[in-house]
Design a protein around this motif. Structure first.
Motif, short mmCIF file in Angstrom:
data_model
loop_
_atom_site.label_atom_id
_atom_site.label_comp_id
_atom_site.label_asym_id
_atom_site.label_seq_id
_atom_site.Cartn_x
_atom_site.Cartn_y
_atom_site.Cartn_z
N GLY A 370 0.79 -1.21 0.00
CA GLY A 370 0.00 0.00 0.00
C GLY A 370 0.83 1.27 0.00
N ALA A 371 0.25 2.34 -0.56
CA ALA A 371 0.96 3.61 -0.72
C ALA A 371 1.35 4.24 0.61
N GLN A 372 0.58 3.99 1.65
CA GLN A 372 0.89 4.59 2.95
C GLN A 372 2.26 4.15 3.44
N GLN A 373 2.58 2.88 3.22
CA GLN A 373 3.91 2.37 3.59
C GLN A 373 4.98 3.06 2.76
N CYS A 374 4.71 3.22 1.48
CA CYS A 374 5.68 3.89 0.61
C CYS A 374 5.94 5.32 1.12
N GLY A 375 4.85 5.97 1.54
CA GLY A 375 4.94 7.36 1.97
C GLY A 375 5.71 7.59 3.24
N GLU A 376 5.98 6.54 4.01
CA GLU A 376 6.77 6.72 5.23
C GLU A 376 8.19 7.15 4.91
N THR A 379 8.20 10.75 1.16
CA THR A 379 7.17 11.69 1.63
C THR A 379 6.69 12.62 0.53
N LYS A 380 7.58 13.15 -0.28
CA LYS A 380 7.18 14.09 -1.32
C LYS A 380 6.40 13.39 -2.43
N ALA A 381 6.87 12.22 -2.82
CA ALA A 381 6.17 11.47 -3.86
C ALA A 381 4.77 11.08 -3.38
N TYR A 382 4.65 10.68 -2.12
CA TYR A 382 3.35 10.30 -1.56
C TYR A 382 2.41 11.50 -1.53
N ALA A 383 2.94 12.65 -1.11
CA ALA A 383 2.12 13.86 -1.06
C ALA A 383 1.63 14.24 -2.45
N LYS A 384 2.49 14.07 -3.46
CA LYS A 384 2.09 14.35 -4.84
C LYS A 384 0.98 13.41 -5.27
N TRP A 385 1.15 12.13 -4.99
CA TRP A 385 0.14 11.14 -5.38
C TRP A 385 -1.22 11.47 -4.77
N ASP A 531 3.18 15.06 -16.74
CA ASP A 531 3.49 16.23 -15.93
C ASP A 531 2.59 16.32 -14.70
N GLU A 532 1.40 15.77 -14.78
CA GLU A 532 0.47 15.84 -13.65
C GLU A 532 0.77 14.81 -12.57
N VAL A 533 1.46 13.74 -12.91
CA VAL A 533 1.66 12.66 -11.94
C VAL A 533 3.13 12.39 -11.60
N GLN A 534 4.07 12.95 -12.35
CA GLN A 534 5.47 12.59 -12.10
C GLN A 534 5.91 13.07 -10.71
N HIS A 535 6.83 12.31 -10.12
CA HIS A 535 7.31 12.61 -8.76
C HIS A 535 8.78 12.20 -8.69
N PRO A 536 9.68 13.04 -9.11
CA PRO A 536 11.10 12.68 -9.24
C PRO A 536 11.88 12.67 -7.93
N TRP A 537 11.23 12.99 -6.81
CA TRP A 537 11.96 13.12 -5.56
C TRP A 537 12.25 11.75 -4.95
N LYS A 538 13.38 11.63 -4.29
CA LYS A 538 13.78 10.35 -3.70
C LYS A 538 13.35 10.22 -2.24
N ASP A 539 13.08 11.35 -1.58
CA ASP A 539 12.72 11.24 -0.15
C ASP A 539 11.22 11.11 0.04
#
Length: 539
Positions: A370-376, A379-385, A531-539
């Motif tokens: 689940g995405a919540q685990q990924c977001g731990e 954080t930036k990619a999860y917030a974007k999603w 452009d609407e969904v990309q999330h290039p951040w690693k943290d």
């Protein structure tokens, strides 16, 4: 002697055919794509002309459909999609309002994945819908037979040989065996439409037998497909004996195959409906016979207008053909089909279709978390999603879209819908992966229900792959760095990280189009939506 008139163009492709002497022979609507902006611009094309534009009052109209392949309705993801039983029913409403007597025949191929329980439910729903329209014959194609003759018998094929059967199954060269010999499809029938006696017969390509059921399987012992030529010849004799004035052959085979295998019988039919690719080719005249196709997925139907001919020239009937695009401009959603869609969705829930098929293993062998685990960590990619419509994909199946709240029928128990709206499913085949989403109603433990709630929506793992192994190893990396002094453990960690990487090129080629395909997102433009969904951040 038959003669042809000049082509007459209407919506789609029009053609006039003249017959000499006595002839031988749910709300299922589309919805706007949440990811697709309106295509209306200042230079937008004008709406299509009304169906049957320029047609005078016919003596009868014969509507031909086929190769629906499970598309009871447009997917609902795009306002530009054509087809759907609801619009087809509205076509018949419009014909009735004109006072034009109509009859309809279907070539078969109504379902797509006949080995699955959902296809059986869909087939029975389709039959119920066709019976609410003026259909008087359904040819058995490979997809119907693959459902199993036992299923067909219980669905009504047992009554096909009785004249009073409202929707008989047709197949002149198809025979059920193994105790079902008397319960197979009818070879032909004649129905009165207005003042016209319309005869119909059907034939199936024998080459379909090996594709339906390889030799030696249980299903292969339940039916035979014989040489169509003698079977169709006998059917023609029956039609002539029963007084058919206009004749139609539903040939579930390609045009080339029909011309080769039925060469001697084709002249005895006025219209022959053949299979084709998704976009149907133009009509073709072979002597006095008109060969037509209507394509795949129920996007089009063919309409034959029957007109009295010139008796002085011994022309009994004139036929006019139009390929009708069932678009949203000219056709509305018939309310009766709304009932069929509701019943269909209710049956999917009652019969637990989401868990009816065994779950399959993901190629990575990892579990979905689940995405919540990924977001731990991310954080930036999860917030974007969370800001994207992907995050609300499951909820959209529950409530519909703006303006549809009052009559929307939820699709949350439909495997073919949720496979692109939840996490942990293979979308093209609508197959559930181990540890993928399951509706809470079908789960027993609180832990299972909690896990499945975390998988609602189109999440990270549908694109990057299940993250269970990655989460496990990253947790160990944070708490037990010493174990990664071993080269093998470090290689496992690095490999797990690499497995989940997704670059732009791969996403464009294969990933996004698993759901945003031509059926579901015909206006999808990768560069715009990336452009609407990309999330290039690693943290």
């Amino acid at each position: 002697m038959r003669r042809f008139g000049l082509p007459v163009l209407g919506t789609g492709i029009g053609l006039v055919l003249v017959l000499g002497g006595c002839t031988a022979g749910c709300d299922f609507g589309s919805e706007k794509d949440p990811e697709t902006p309106s295509t209306k611009t200042a230079t937008a094309a004008p709406p299509p002309k009304p169906a049957f534009d320029g047609w005078p009052q016919p003596a009868a109209v014969i509507v031909l459909s086929g190769q629906q392949h499970g598309y009871l309705e447009p997917c609902g993801c795009s306002e530009t999609q054509s087809g759907g039983l609801a619009r087809r029913a509205d076509l018949f409403r419009q014909l009735a309002e004109k006072g034009w007597p109509a009859v309809a025949f279907d070539l078969g191929g109504t379902v797509r994945r006949s080995s699955r329980q959902q296809s059986r439910i869909k087939f029975e729903t389709n039959l119920a819908a066709l019976r609410d329209m003026p259909y008087a014959g359904l040819a058995l194609g490979p997809e119907e037979i693959e459902l199993d003759p036992d299923v067909l018998v219980t669905s009504g094929v047992a009554d096909s040989k009785f004249p009073e059967c409202p929707l008989p199954f047709l197949g002149a060269n198809v025979t059920f065996v193994g105790g079902l010999e008397e319960l197979g499809p009818a070879a032909a029938r004649v129905v009165r439409v207005g003042e016209v006696q319309v005869g119909v017969a059907a034939a199936l390509d024998p080459a379909a037998k090996s594709a339906i059921a390889p030799e030696g399987t249980n299903l292969a012992e339940k039916f035979t497909i014989s040489d169509p030529a003698p079977a169709v010849a006998a059917a023609v004799e029956q039609l002539e004996s029963d007084g058919a004035e206009v004749t139609v052959l539903l040939a579930h085979m390609s045009r080339d195959k029909a011309k080769q295998s039925l060469a001697e019988q084709l002249p005895r039919f006025d219209v022959v409906l053949c299979t084709s690719g998704e976009e149907p080719p133009p009509p073709e005249r072979v002597g006095g016979t008109l060969l037509v196709s209507v394509g795949h997925k129920g996007k089009h139907v063919g309409a034959i207008g029957v007109y009295p001919g010139d008796e002085k020239d011994r022309v009994r009937f004139e036929l006019r053909f139009e390929l009708v695009d069932l678009d949203s401009h000219r056709f509305q959603n018939a309310p009766k089909m709304h009932e069929h869609m509701r019943n269909y969705q209710d049956r999917l829930k009652a019969e637990r279709i989401v868990v009816a098929e065994p779950a399959i293993a993901h190629s990575s062998g990892a579990q979905f978390v689940g995405a919540q685990q990924c977001g731990e960590c991310h954080t930036k990619a999860y917030a974007k999603w969370k800001t994207t419509k992907h995050a609300q994909a499951f909820e959209s199946l529950s409530r519909g879209r703006e303006g549809q709240e009052n009559d929307w029928i939820p699709r949350t128990f439909d495997a073919e819908c949720i496979s692109c709206h939840v996490t942990g499913w293979e979308p093209q085949e609508s197959l559930r992966y181990h540890t993928g989403f399951v509706n809470e109603e079908f789960l027993d433990s609180a832990a299972e229900k909690a896990h499945s709630r975390l998988l609602q929506g189109q999440q990270c793992e549908n694109c990057h792959g299940p993250g269970g192994r990655h989460v496990e190893l990253e947790g160990l990396w944070r708490t037990d760095r010493a174990r990664f002094q071993e080269r093998a453990e470090m290689e496992r960690l690095v490999a797990a990280r690499g497995e989940l990487k997704l670059n732009r090129n791969t996403a464009a080629r294969t990933t996004c189009t698993k759901c945003h395909d031509l059926d579901n997102s015909p206006n999808f433009e990768f560069d715009k939506y990336w452009d609407e969904v990309q999330h290039p951040w690693k943290d």
